[in-house]
Design an enzyme around this catalytic site. Structure first.
Site, PDB file in Angstrom:
ATOM      1  N   TYR A  61       3.979  30.781   4.154  1.00  0.00           N
ATOM      2  CA  TYR A  61       3.622  31.164   2.785  1.00  0.00           C
ATOM      3  C   TYR A  61       3.020  32.574   2.789  1.00  0.00           C
ATOM      4  O   TYR A  61       1.916  32.799   3.266  1.00  0.00           O
ATOM      5  CB  TYR A  61       2.616  30.191   2.178  1.00  0.00           C
ATOM      6  N   SER A 208       5.858  18.992  -4.178  1.00  0.00           N
ATOM      7  CA  SER A 208       6.612  19.169  -5.427  1.00  0.00           C
ATOM      8  C   SER A 208       6.709  17.874  -6.221  1.00  0.00           C
ATOM      9  O   SER A 208       7.791  17.505  -6.700  1.00  0.00           O
ATOM     10  CB  SER A 208       8.018  19.724  -5.146  1.00  0.00           C
ATOM     11  N   GLY A 213       7.553  22.060 -11.156  1.00  0.00           N
ATOM     12  CA  GLY A 213       7.137  22.439 -12.503  1.00  0.00           C
ATOM     13  C   GLY A 213       8.083  21.999 -13.593  1.00  0.00           C
ATOM     14  O   GLY A 213       7.695  21.972 -14.773  1.00  0.00           O
TER      15      GLY A 213
END
Length: 338
Positions: A61, A208, A213
């Site tokens: 990341y 997730s 989202g």
């Protein structure tokens, strides 16, 4: 949440006690468009105040920047949190390159780099982020087990492995947690990984859980609604005809949310939390967010119990989703199921 904290659960047999919802920190540094460091730091503080104690990062990341970003927070709250990071996805100066390495030398180099960036002497939970089938699991997990013996890592985790692979790895060294995508949109892990985790006493950490989202209803078409530097613009499920098909699948989520006075995100997260009872294992989802308000909304979902009728209305969604989770599914457990 008015000082009400979420409950705790054991992260795997003999593992640490953590809040039953964790925090994915990836988006605080990369991938989901522009970042806001001040808001992200406020979100970390809000998470801890709400009882969130599992904080999840990875060396990939931001090419290490996310670990460095977390370091001051970790230093200030080291005894209060369970720190998870991962190795195995390799990047270089080509922004599109992603390699996977599980060999012993890479494992040992990676942990030293993560320890340095995080500013800690030991990592609470160390995951193999992706599996390289060319490297025997005994070699990879054996190298990780050495880190436990040396006091550099407390517990081991795997990500995106099949049930058979989890059993094989667990025979080399106990695995505390399996992290894979699991949501109303993504249920392929139920084919073998979930059952194996339940059998072995391995906690499941869904990443997730809000479908990156999409299950929040915050956007309907990534290409139209998200910024150029948001990687979801290139995910098959969220663009074109697939996006239109999948947006229509949110209807029962929204209907239940309205009836409950909740948000679609809370209903989607409540469904993930109830996988614990449905499958007989510990489930600690790690929704990612960069805003304290969204953090409070997500944590509140842990207190929602869906009825049998509501669960039945949500049951068909995953089978109707259009598009794969990634453009290249090679390094997911789904690609290795038999």
């Amino acid at each position: 949440m008015d000082d009400v904290k979420i409950a705790q659960a054991e992260l795997g047999t003999g593992g640490p006690l953590v809040g039953i919802q964790g925090l994915g920190c990836m988006g605080m540094s990369e991938f989901y468009g522009d970042t806001d460091e001040a808001a992200a730091r406020d979100t970390l503080d809000a998470a801890l105040a709400a009882g969130v104690t599992l904080f999840d990062t990875a060396d990939v990341y931001g090419r290490g920047r996310n670990e460095e970003f977390l370091a001051p927070f970790v230093a200030a709250h080291r005894e209060e949190i369970t720190l998870a990071t991962k190795f195995a996805i390799e990047r270089n100066d080509d922004p599109h390159y992603r390699g996977v390495r599980n060999d012993r030398a890479y494992v040992r180099r990676s942990v030293e780099d993560s320890l340095r960036r995080l500013g800690v002497d030991v990592i609470d939970l160390y995951y193999m982020h992706r599996r390289d089938p060319a490297v025997p699991l005994a070699e990879s997990v054996g190298a990780m087990a050495e880190l436990v013996a040396e006091g550099k890592v407390r517990h081991l985790g795997l990500s995106e492995v099949t049930g058979a692979e989890l059993r094989e790895a667990h025979a080399v060294h106990p695995i505390a947690a399996l992290q894979s995508e699991w949501s109303l949109f993504s249920r392929d892990v139920e084919r073998s990984a979930v059952g194996a985790a339940a059998e072995l006493g391995v906690a499941f950490v869904p990443y997730s859980p809000l479908g990156r989202g999409f299950l929040t209803g915050a956007f309907a078409d990534a290409a139209a609604d998200l910024t150029e530097n948001d990687f979801r613009r290139h995910q098959p499920r969220f663009t074109g005809d697939n996006a239109r098909t999948n947006a229509a699948l949110l209807a029962p989520v929204k209907e239940i949310a309205v009836a409950r006075g909740a948000t679609p995100a809370q209903i989607a997260l409540a469904w993930v939390h109830q996988r614990a009872e449905a499958h007989g294992l510990t489930v600690v989802p790690i929704p990612g967010t960069r805003r304290p308000g969204r953090l409070a909304e997500n944590v509140a979902a842990a207190g929602i119990t869906l009825t049998e009728a509501e669960l039945a209305a949500l049951e068909p969604i995953a089978d109707r989703v259009a598009g794969d989770r990634y453009p290249d599914m090679t390094f997911t457990s789904a690609s290795r199921e038999v």
